[in-house]
Design a protein around this motif. Structure first.
Motif, PDB file in Angstrom:
ATOM      1  N   HIS A  21       3.435  -4.671   4.084  1.00 28.22           N
ATOM      2  CA  HIS A  21       3.458  -5.146   5.468  1.00 28.22           C
ATOM      3  C   HIS A  21       3.054  -6.611   5.515  1.00 28.22           C
ATOM      4  O   HIS A  21       2.311  -7.079   4.647  1.00 28.22           O
ATOM      5  CB  HIS A  21       2.455  -4.374   6.335  1.00 28.22           C
ATOM      6  N   GLU A  26      -0.219  -3.693  11.842  1.00 27.46           N
ATOM      7  CA  GLU A  26       0.501  -3.329  10.633  1.00 27.46           C
ATOM      8  C   GLU A  26       1.978  -3.711  10.806  1.00 27.46           C
ATOM      9  O   GLU A  26       2.641  -4.114   9.864  1.00 27.46           O
ATOM     10  CB  GLU A  26       0.373  -1.821  10.392  1.00 27.46           C
ATOM     11  N   HIS A  44       5.066   0.469  -0.464  1.00 24.21           N
ATOM     12  CA  HIS A  44       5.733  -0.486   0.429  1.00 24.21           C
ATOM     13  C   HIS A  44       4.706  -1.506   0.901  1.00 24.21           C
ATOM     14  O   HIS A  44       3.539  -1.420   0.533  1.00 24.21           O
ATOM     15  CB  HIS A  44       6.379   0.235   1.628  1.00 24.21           C
ATOM     16  N   HIS A  49       0.848  -1.190   0.000  1.00 21.52           N
ATOM     17  CA  HIS A  49       0.000   0.000   0.000  1.00 21.52           C
ATOM     18  C   HIS A  49       0.883   1.240   0.000  1.00 21.52           C
ATOM     19  O   HIS A  49       2.104   1.133  -0.053  1.00 21.52           O
ATOM     20  CB  HIS A  49      -0.972  -0.008   1.195  1.00 21.52           C
TER      21      HIS A  49
HETATM   22 ZN   LIG Z   1       2.492   1.043   5.519  1.00 13.84          ZN
END
Ligand SMILES: [Zn+2]
Length: 142
Positions: free
Chosen positions: A29, A130, A27, A14
């Motif tokens: 997660h 996250e 990037h 995202h």
């Molecule tokens: Zn992020």
């Protein structure tokens, strides 16, 4: 009050286009999600809902739409254009910036009701990490 909790993990990319710092970059997660479910009464076996059903319904939705996808805001035209150029890239467009707040609230308010509609169980809370140290709690108000 009895609550069952199912955890699962997925990976996604995202970006937060209006972020003041590094989060404006594309990037990803390794997200961790906790689904909290309740029902008005336990079923004849003594369950809120079978854990396998939670994995199938809510986990199945994530596997299909978010896992290894890019999740972007609908007004992030530049990133949408860039990701769209990658053939067969999974892309999911959210109304708002794909923060962990937006994403957990989307699971709570949209995915839960849709995927559990024909059951007695209700998704009442979503906890979403996250990173290992940062997470959001989205829960129904009542
Ligand atoms: Zn992020």
């Amino acid at each position: 009050m009895i609550t069952v909790v199912q955890q699962l993990s997925f990976a996604a990319g995202h970006r937060l286009k209006d972020h003041e710092g590094k989060c404006r970059n594309l990037h990803g997660h390794n997200y961790r999600v906790e689904f909290h479910l309740r029902s008005p009464a336990l079923d004849s076996v003594g369950r809120v809902i079978d854990f396998g059903e939670i994995k199938l319904r809510l986990g199945g939705w994530i596997k299909q739409h978010w896992d290894h996808a890019f999740i972007l805001a609908k007004d992030d035209e530049e990133a949408l254009r860039a990701v769209s150029m990658v053939s067969d890239q999974r892309l999911f467009v959210l109304e708002n910036s794909p923060t962990v707040e937006t994403m957990s609230n989307f699971l709570l308010r949209n995915v839960g009701p849709e995927m559990l509609a024909d059951t007695d169980a209700r998704l009442v809370k979503v906890v979403m990490w996250e990173t290992a140290d940062q997470f959001c709690v989205a829960e129904l108000g009542d």
